[in-house]
Structure formats: structure tokens, C-alpha cells
Enzyme design. Sequence first.
Site, PDB file in Angstrom:
ATOM      1  N   HIS A 120       0.850  -1.188   0.000  1.00  0.00           N
ATOM      2  CA  HIS A 120       0.000   0.000   0.000  1.00  0.00           C
ATOM      3  C   HIS A 120       0.885   1.236   0.000  1.00  0.00           C
ATOM      4  CE1 HIS A 120      -3.171   2.814   1.124  1.00  0.00           C
ATOM      5  NE2 HIS A 120      -3.992   1.890   0.674  1.00  0.00           N
ATOM      6  N   ASP A 151      -7.972  -5.550   0.154  1.00  0.00           N
ATOM      7  CA  ASP A 151      -8.479  -6.403  -0.917  1.00  0.00           C
ATOM      8  C   ASP A 151      -8.096  -7.864  -0.766  1.00  0.00           C
ATOM      9  OD1 ASP A 151      -9.821  -4.457  -2.419  1.00  0.00           O
ATOM     10  OD2 ASP A 151      -7.908  -3.660  -3.083  1.00  0.00           O
TER      11      ASP A 151
HETATM   12  N1  CMC Z   1       4.163  -7.476  -4.938  1.00  0.00           N
HETATM   13  C1  CMC Z   1       5.511  -7.435  -5.123  1.00  0.00           C
HETATM   14  N2  CMC Z   1       6.265  -6.323  -4.919  1.00  0.00           N
HETATM   15  C2  CMC Z   1       5.619  -5.218  -4.546  1.00  0.00           C
HETATM   16  C3  CMC Z   1       4.235  -5.192  -4.345  1.00  0.00           C
HETATM   17  C4  CMC Z   1       3.502  -6.372  -4.546  1.00  0.00           C
HETATM   18  N3  CMC Z   1       2.178  -6.397  -4.368  1.00  0.00           N
HETATM   19  N4  CMC Z   1       3.864  -3.953  -3.971  1.00  0.00           N
HETATM   20  C5  CMC Z   1       4.970  -3.201  -3.948  1.00  0.00           C
HETATM   21  N5  CMC Z   1       6.051  -3.975  -4.288  1.00  0.00           N
HETATM   22  C6  CMC Z   1       7.465  -3.563  -4.313  1.00  0.00           C
HETATM   23  C7  CMC Z   1       7.778  -2.730  -5.549  1.00  0.00           C
HETATM   24  O1  CMC Z   1       8.184  -3.532  -6.621  1.00  0.00           O
HETATM   25  C8  CMC Z   1       8.878  -1.834  -5.028  1.00  0.00           C
HETATM   26  O2  CMC Z   1      10.059  -2.614  -4.976  1.00  0.00           O
HETATM   27  P1  CMC Z   1      11.506  -1.886  -5.231  1.00  0.00           P
HETATM   28  O3  CMC Z   1      11.660  -0.880  -4.127  1.00  0.00           O
HETATM   29  O4  CMC Z   1      12.491  -2.992  -5.177  1.00  0.00           O
HETATM   30  O5  CMC Z   1      11.389  -1.236  -6.585  1.00  0.00           O
HETATM   31  C9  CMC Z   1       8.464  -1.567  -3.576  1.00  0.00           C
HETATM   32  O6  CMC Z   1       7.681  -2.718  -3.190  1.00  0.00           O
HETATM   33  C10 CMC Z   1       7.639  -0.293  -3.410  1.00  0.00           C
HETATM   34  O7  CMC Z   1       6.531  -0.375  -4.297  1.00  0.00           O
HETATM   35  P2  CMC Z   1       5.887   0.832  -5.099  1.00  0.00           P
HETATM   36  O8  CMC Z   1       5.417   0.341  -6.416  1.00  0.00           O
HETATM   37  O9  CMC Z   1       6.812   2.013  -5.075  1.00  0.00           O
HETATM   38  O10 CMC Z   1       4.660   1.150  -4.174  1.00  0.00           O
HETATM   39  P3  CMC Z   1       3.444   2.070  -4.547  1.00  0.00           P
HETATM   40  O11 CMC Z   1       3.119   2.826  -3.327  1.00  0.00           O
HETATM   41  O12 CMC Z   1       3.695   2.861  -5.775  1.00  0.00           O
HETATM   42  O13 CMC Z   1       2.275   1.025  -4.906  1.00  0.00           O
HETATM   43  C11 CMC Z   1       0.467  -0.447  -4.681  1.00  0.00           C
HETATM   44  C12 CMC Z   1       1.276   0.665  -4.009  1.00  0.00           C
HETATM   45  C13 CMC Z   1      -0.756  -0.745  -3.810  1.00  0.00           C
HETATM   46  C14 CMC Z   1      -0.042   0.023  -6.054  1.00  0.00           C
HETATM   47  C15 CMC Z   1       1.358  -1.694  -4.842  1.00  0.00           C
HETATM   48  O14 CMC Z   1       1.766  -2.145  -3.574  1.00  0.00           O
HETATM   49  C16 CMC Z   1       0.666  -2.815  -5.610  1.00  0.00           C
HETATM   50  O15 CMC Z   1       0.694  -2.820  -6.844  1.00  0.00           O
HETATM   51  N6  CMC Z   1       0.011  -3.781  -4.888  1.00  0.00           N
HETATM   52  C17 CMC Z   1      -0.767  -4.797  -5.544  1.00  0.00           C
HETATM   53  C18 CMC Z   1      -2.116  -4.246  -5.959  1.00  0.00           C
HETATM   54  C19 CMC Z   1      -3.041  -4.053  -4.778  1.00  0.00           C
HETATM   55  O16 CMC Z   1      -3.175  -4.908  -3.921  1.00  0.00           O
HETATM   56  N7  CMC Z   1      -3.737  -2.906  -4.764  1.00  0.00           N
HETATM   57  C20 CMC Z   1      -4.733  -2.586  -3.736  1.00  0.00           C
HETATM   58  C21 CMC Z   1      -4.303  -1.436  -2.873  1.00  0.00           C
HETATM   59  S1  CMC Z   1      -5.339  -1.284  -1.402  1.00  0.00           S
HETATM   60  C22 CMC Z   1      -6.905  -0.919  -1.979  1.00  0.00           C
HETATM   61  C23 CMC Z   1      -7.012   0.409  -2.598  1.00  0.00           C
HETATM   62  O17 CMC Z   1      -6.643   1.418  -1.972  1.00  0.00           O
HETATM   63  O18 CMC Z   1      -7.509   0.495  -3.710  1.00  0.00           O
END
Ligand code: CMC
Length: 436
Positions: free
Chosen positions: A313, A370
Site C-alpha cells: 500500500h 483487498d
Molecule cells: N508485490 C511485489 N512487490 C511489490 C508489491 C507487490 N504487491 N507492492 C509493492 N512492491 C514492491 C515494488 O516492486 C517496489 O520494490 P523496489 O523498491 O524494489 O522497486 C516496492 O515494493 C515499493 O513499491 P511501489 O510500487 O513504489 O509502491 P506504490 O506505493 O507505488 O504502490 C500499490 C502501491 C498498492 C499500487 C502496490 O503495492 C501494488 O501494486 N500492490 C498490488 C495491488 C493491490 O493490492 N492494490 C490494492 C491497494 S489497497 C486498496 C485500494 O486502496 O484500492
Amino acid sequence: MSDDATAEKTFTLTNDQTGESVKLPVQEGTIGPPTIDIRTLYAQTGHFTLDPSFSATGSCKSRLTYIDGDEGILMHRGYSIEELTSQSSFIEVCYLLLYGDLPSKEELAEFTDHITYHTMVHEQIHYFFRGFRRDAHPMAIMCGVVGALSAFYHDSLDIWDPQQRIISAHRLIAKMPTLAAMTYKYSIGQPFMYPRNDLSYAENFLYMCFGVPAEPFKVNPIHARAMDKIFILHADHEQNASTSTVRLAGSSQANPFACIASGIASLWGPAHGGANQAVLEMLDEIGHKDRIPEFIARAKDKDDPFRLMGFGHRVYKNRDPRATVLKESADEVLNDLGVNDPTLELAMELERIALEDPYFIERKLFPNVDFYSGIILRAMGFPTSMFTVLFALARTVGWISQWKEMIEEPSLRIGRPRQLYTGPEARPYVPMDKRK
Ligand code: CMC
């Protein structure tokens, strides 16, 4: 809360090249990190700030929802999500978000009357539905139908009239379950069910989804309570992507139905509300505990776009408090229904393995809301394609409360981000016969 004019604290920014400094006012909220007010930065320095995914940028002041992502805290108007899910109904939470305080008995009764008064939709909307393909994704239908409400309710579109704003808010909260249920019925070829105002908000929704005109339908009270909890857990979540979309659309003075439709579009993506559908699809694809390591390895592989859906998140760097409540609910619902869903076991094992893995520990990736919601929704009989629709239904109160808060700000201005241009510099136009 300190205001622009009265801010006593400042933050000094120094240009390393010229040595020139500017003092910027620091504004503090009631709780949470203070903000540096950069509104005069360009005028003072000729520089913009760059923060494309809003990692360090507050887009507004708000009194609705507070999240402490490090501590895993979520509060609406100062009340913790744990207290609200255990003691309030969704309709009380709607009142709280919209009006700022928990309702008295009389206020709740009056509010409930207002909402039930608006549960039916214009009969012509039934025909509007019929233009969609039967196999349309329910979110595609919701984007269209909710936007179309502005074509049916002309009497509540004047955003400068407080009474019309409230009527639109009531209409949206009241009609979303009706429209969501119609979307479901349309996809399975069953007749639409008219709402029943003698039922609670969650009961009525389940009745419209699972009842048929041919026979009486009794709503399972365990389902209704779980549904109500799911609605509360999704009601609002501060300035997330869809809420920010609603605010930005609203800042141009677009009507509230159009703004909520824009929020639905933004919510649809798998990184946001679409994750609940993606989690179940992922769990089905994993299929068996033995294959978990393979998927964990894929999630960690930077060359593989696969991510562990339902994990991570932007704000929570600790447990998502909504996931904790939902996990308990999933246990209760499945136990009470006597459902032995191997998907829950698979999800729990996946969670256990991921939470012991240094990759997830170092990045503070925990299960989010989720991760468990789909398991409950499937046990209740919803197809995966409806999961995000239920999220949209519940989030509508958050969107419209945030929209109303924004419209009522005396300093409302259209939202207009700037950019760092990286395209070509000015160049002479090349006529067609001279182009290579
Ligand atoms: N699986 C594997 N690696 C992950 C994941 C994941 N689900 N989420 C984040 N990471 C890694 C990412 O690759 C990055 O690694 P590195 O630092 O080595 O590059 C690090 O963790 C930080 O991630 P980020 O992409 O900078 O994080 P973000 O804040 O931009 O993204 C997120 C947040 C929710 C989009 C992401 O965690 C994700 O895609 N999760 C899966 C989708 C999901 O479950 N979404 C629902 C969110 S909660 C409900 C809502 O609010 O809608």
C-alpha cells in the site's frame, strides 16, 4: 489548524547555485505530518516542484479521514475504523462522513428516511441498461450508468445550491445499491428487483441481488452484517487515486454524478479497487499451496510484471487495519455458513510465507483490504467481476463527502498541476515535401 495568513512556522529552501533562500509557511493539521505551503514558490523562485505520483504532496485540507500508515491507524472524523465496524451501521457511517458527527437517534431516523426515499431509479434507466452487451464488465456499466444519472436528475445539478448538493449526495448513496444490483441482474439475465425500503441498506442490496420476483427471499442476517461491515471498511480512505480523481473533476465545477463516474473509472484499475478481483484470480491461478513459492519468486522478480495482488500500500507501511477486520469477518462468515473454502487456507498460507520473506519485510508489504474481501464476497455468491462494483458502491459516500467538502471551501480553485517538459525545444516547421 494554522492558516496561510497565521502560520508561524516556516521552512527555508536555499538554491545551491545562487545561494538565495525563500521562507515558506508551514501549516499544521490536528494530527499527522506538517505541510510546507508551496503556493508562492513559483512566484518567488521560478521553480515548480515535481512529484508525479504525489508521494510527498498534499492536494487539499480535509476533516474527513485520517490515516497513520506507519502505525496502521484509520479514523473517520476521529473515530477508529475498529470502533465503527464493531458498533456502527454503514448508514451511521454515511451520516458521519457527510455531516461530521455521529447522528442522534432522531437524526439517524430522518437520514434513513431521506436515503430510502431515493432508492428507486428513474424507470427510463431500465432501458438505458439494455444498450449494454450482456457480457459487459459490471464496472463498464457502472461508469456509464452513474455518469448518466446527470441526464435524469436535472433538479439537483446546481452545485452552488447547498440543498441541491445534499439531494445529489442522498441520491447517490441511495441509488448505488440499486444500480449495482441491476448491473448484476443484467449480467445473469434475471429481472431487475425494485428496492425494499423496509430492509436495512445492506439487506436491501442483498435482496436486490439474490432475490427473484417469483418467490419470497429471506436475507441471511450473517451475510447482511458482513456486507454492512465491508461497506464501512470501504467507505472512505483519504486522498487515494479515485478520491483525488473525483476532487479534480469536481474542481472544474462538473456535476456530482459526472464526478462520481470519474471516481468509478479510476477505482477500476487493478492497482486500486480492481485488486479485489485480481486477488481471487491470482489465488485461483496459484491453485495449491505447493505453487506458492513459484508465485512469490515471480513477485520478487523485477523482470516479471507480476505482483502479489492484495499486498502493499502506498500509505500503510504496517498492517492495513481494514485487512485485520476483514480477515476476522472472513473466518466468521465461512464458519457460520459451514463453507470450507480452500481459497481461505491458501490465502492464509500465502500471507504467512510472504510475511516471513525478507523481500516483503524490507519493503513493509502487508496484506491490504483487498486480500480477504473477495473470499467473503465469493462465499456470499458474488462473481469476481462484481467485487470492484461493491467497492465503488461503498466508496460513493466517501467520494461525495469529499466532493461536498471541496465545493464548500471558500478558496475553491480548479486543480491544475504543472509539469516538467522534456519534449523538443522550439524548432522550425517542416513542410510535407521537405520531410524525410
Ligand atoms: N508485490 C511485489 N512487490 C511489490 C508489491 C507487490 N504487491 N507492492 C509493492 N512492491 C514492491 C515494488 O516492486 C517496489 O520494490 P523496489 O523498491 O524494489 O522497486 C516496492 O515494493 C515499493 O513499491 P511501489 O510500487 O513504489 O509502491 P506504490 O506505493 O507505488 O504502490 C500499490 C502501491 C498498492 C499500487 C502496490 O503495492 C501494488 O501494486 N500492490 C498490488 C495491488 C493491490 O493490492 N492494490 C490494492 C491497494 S489497497 C486498496 C485500494 O486502496 O484500492
